[in-house]
Write a protein that holds these residues in place. Structure first.
Motif, PDB file in Angstrom:
ATOM      1  N   PHE A 162     -14.728  44.398  44.671  1.00  6.25           N
ATOM      2  CA  PHE A 162     -15.066  43.483  45.679  1.00  6.25           C
ATOM      3  C   PHE A 162     -15.714  42.407  45.270  1.00  6.25           C
ATOM      4  CE2 PHE A 162     -17.604  42.099  49.160  1.00  6.25           C
ATOM      5  CZ  PHE A 162     -16.893  41.970  50.290  1.00  6.25           C
ATOM      6  N   THR A 183     -13.990  39.234  44.593  1.00  4.43           N
ATOM      7  CA  THR A 183     -13.393  38.452  45.819  1.00  4.43           C
ATOM      8  C   THR A 183     -14.328  37.598  46.377  1.00  4.43           C
ATOM      9  OG1 THR A 183     -13.965  40.164  47.395  1.00  4.43           O
ATOM     10  CG2 THR A 183     -11.923  40.436  46.617  1.00  4.43           C
ATOM     11  N   LYS A 236     -20.221  44.289  52.380  1.00  6.53           N
ATOM     12  CA  LYS A 236     -19.042  43.647  53.104  1.00  6.53           C
ATOM     13  C   LYS A 236     -19.505  42.740  54.345  1.00  6.53           C
ATOM     14  CE  LYS A 236     -15.284  46.245  51.267  1.00  6.53           C
ATOM     15  NZ  LYS A 236     -14.264  47.506  51.449  1.00  6.53           N
TER      16      LYS A 236
END
Length: 476
Positions: free
Chosen positions: A403, A406, A430
């Motif tokens: 993650f 990204t 997130k």
């Protein structure tokens, strides 16, 4: 060196002689503290001399004699009779040592000596099973071993001489649910049930530690339980404590438990925290002083102050269970090779030293190396966040790394803030990054994750306001 002290309390079966751990320990003369001031490991510890088998054998025989001596006195024999019996039982003592080698074969294959606790745990259940089998002719059995004694065995059910360890465990387990003439369970089992334990839980404890089935309620279990309650351990926590360490119920309060606690308090354990310490690691109270001192000496030689050692023993008493030569030293050497301040890491995250170098530490190091981080980067990361190596690669590190790729951050941001891996991916990372991305502003990774929700919201609004202000200024 304190590790050679022989005046320690352990349990009613603990050896009062100098154990094999002490013999091995006494050969260490290299000042480790000086070594760890260096940036790189020079390998000077890896060549430590092992104890010669003959010395180890002699130490184990002394341990076996001490265990047997205290066992016989527990059966009601006087000091003189117990000593005389042991003097006539050389072959049986050799048999006990041989049994140790059989039970712990894998330990000897890798050159590891047994601790006093391991010797006790291997021999006491065996001696208890012999007592159950031979009763009043136990002394004759020891003195005439391996020939059977000439007297008849007492009336009552007697196990066959070839009874296996497994069947002896089954016998102990069956005792748990035996009912009396009125159909009631044994008093100590009823008492444990009142504490919140169930029959299956008690049977599980007995399978691991058969002697538990034979502990006296009034002389053993009840005094210890009431003592633990007085320390502040909630009644609801007692089943967990006893399941973790049933041997606690076999320890004498006045001769072992209380003196051991006083000894640990003198080393820095916070006496106000005993309830938490015991709940975390009840086995701490069953270790010999010798074993504790070996670990404390190691921590001191790593550069930790007495105050820091006391805090470690209070926050993470499990560290006492780690073998210095097999676990703590190699782990310290490994972290030192990464440029980590070992004393600081021990103080902040002692649980890291219980991890396997091959199964836990090296895979994490190799993971970051393969992704372009240098050894210096990794050393900085673990120095800043000691818990980094305690996380699972598959379940934690890899998903969060993927993650991170990204996110609009360079990997150097992880060197600055490795605590990233300690936050929940779904609940924190997130959602917060989504807010930052939606606002089209830039915040440091530290600001995104470490701030409280209120302060994060405030920082985000400040950034947004500044961004609009800058745009307006540029338009003008």
């Amino acid at each position: 060196m304190r590790a050679s002290s022989t005046s320690f309390h352990f349990s009613e079966f603990t050896s009062l002689s100098r154990g094999p751990v002490d013999i091995h320990r006494s050969q260490l003369s290299i000042p480790r503290k000086l070594f760890f001031c260096r940036a790189k490991f020079d390998g000077s510890f890896s060549s430590r001399v092992r104890v010669v088998p003959a010395t180890l054998l002699a130490a184990e025989k002394e341990e076996a004699k001490a265990v047997l001596n205290l066992f016989l006195k527990k059966q009601g024999l006087s000091n003189a009779v117990a000593a005389r019996t042991i003097n006539k039982s050389d072959i049986f003592i050799d048999h006990l040592v041989s049994r140790l080698h059989s039970v712990h074969k894998s330990r000897y294959l890798v050159g590891r000596e047994l601790t006093t606790l391991e010797i006790r745990d291997a021999l006491i259940p065996y001696l208890e099973s012999l007592r159950e089998e031979h009763g009043s002719i136990m002394v004759d059995l020891l003195e005439n071993f391996p020939s059977p004694p000439g007297k008849e065995k007492p009336i009552g059910p007697v196990s066959p001489s070839h009874l296996t360890l497994e069947s002896k465990k089954q016998r102990a387990v069956s005792r748990v649910s035996e009912t009396g003439p009125a159909g009631q369970l044994p008093p100590h089992i009823l008492y444990l049930i009142e504490l919140g334990m169930d029959i299956e839980q008690i049977k599980g404890i007995t399978r691991r530690f058969p002697a538990f089935a034979y502990y006296s309620l009034e002389r053993k279990i009840k005094p210890v339980v009431e003592f633990l309650l007085d320390l502040g351990i909630p009644k609801s926590d007692l089943p967990t404590v006893l399941t973790k360490r049933p041997q606690l119920c076999g320890i004498s309060l006045s001769e072992n438990l209380i003196p051991t606690m006083t000894f640990l308090e003198n080393l820095g354990v916070d006496k106000r925290q005993w309830a938490k310490v015991i709940y975390r690691f009840p086995a701490l109270l069953t270790y010999s002083r010798q074993k504790v001192e070996v670990t404390v000496d190691f921590l001191a030689e790593m550069g930790l102050s007495a105050e820091s050692i006391g805090k470690i023993l209070t926050r993470y008493p499990n560290i006492i269970s780690y073998n210095v030569d097999d676990k703590l030293l190699p782990t310290a050497e490994y972290f030192c090779s990464l440029g980590v301040d070992v004393a600081s890491l021990l103080h902040r995250c002692p649980q890291t030293f219980g991890l396997s170098i091959e199964a836990n530490l090296k895979p994490v190091t190799e993971f970051f190396l393969e992704r372009g981080f240098s050894i210096e980067d990794i050393g900085t990361m673990i120095s800043r966040y000691g818990a980094l190596y305690t996380f699972s690669l598959a379940e934690n590190v890899i998903p969060k790394w993927e993650f991170f790729l990204t996110m609009d951050y360079p990997k150097e941001e992880l060197v600055k803030f490795p605590q990233y891996f300690g936050y929940s991916l779904e609940a924190r990372i997130k959602p917060r990054y989504a807010l930052v991305k939606e606002a089209r502003v830039k915040l440091l990774l530290n600001q995104v994750l470490s701030l409280s929700y209120h302060n994060f919201d405030k920082a985000l609004k400040t950034k947004i306001k500044k961004m609009h202000s800058d745009r307006a200024s540029n338009d003008t």
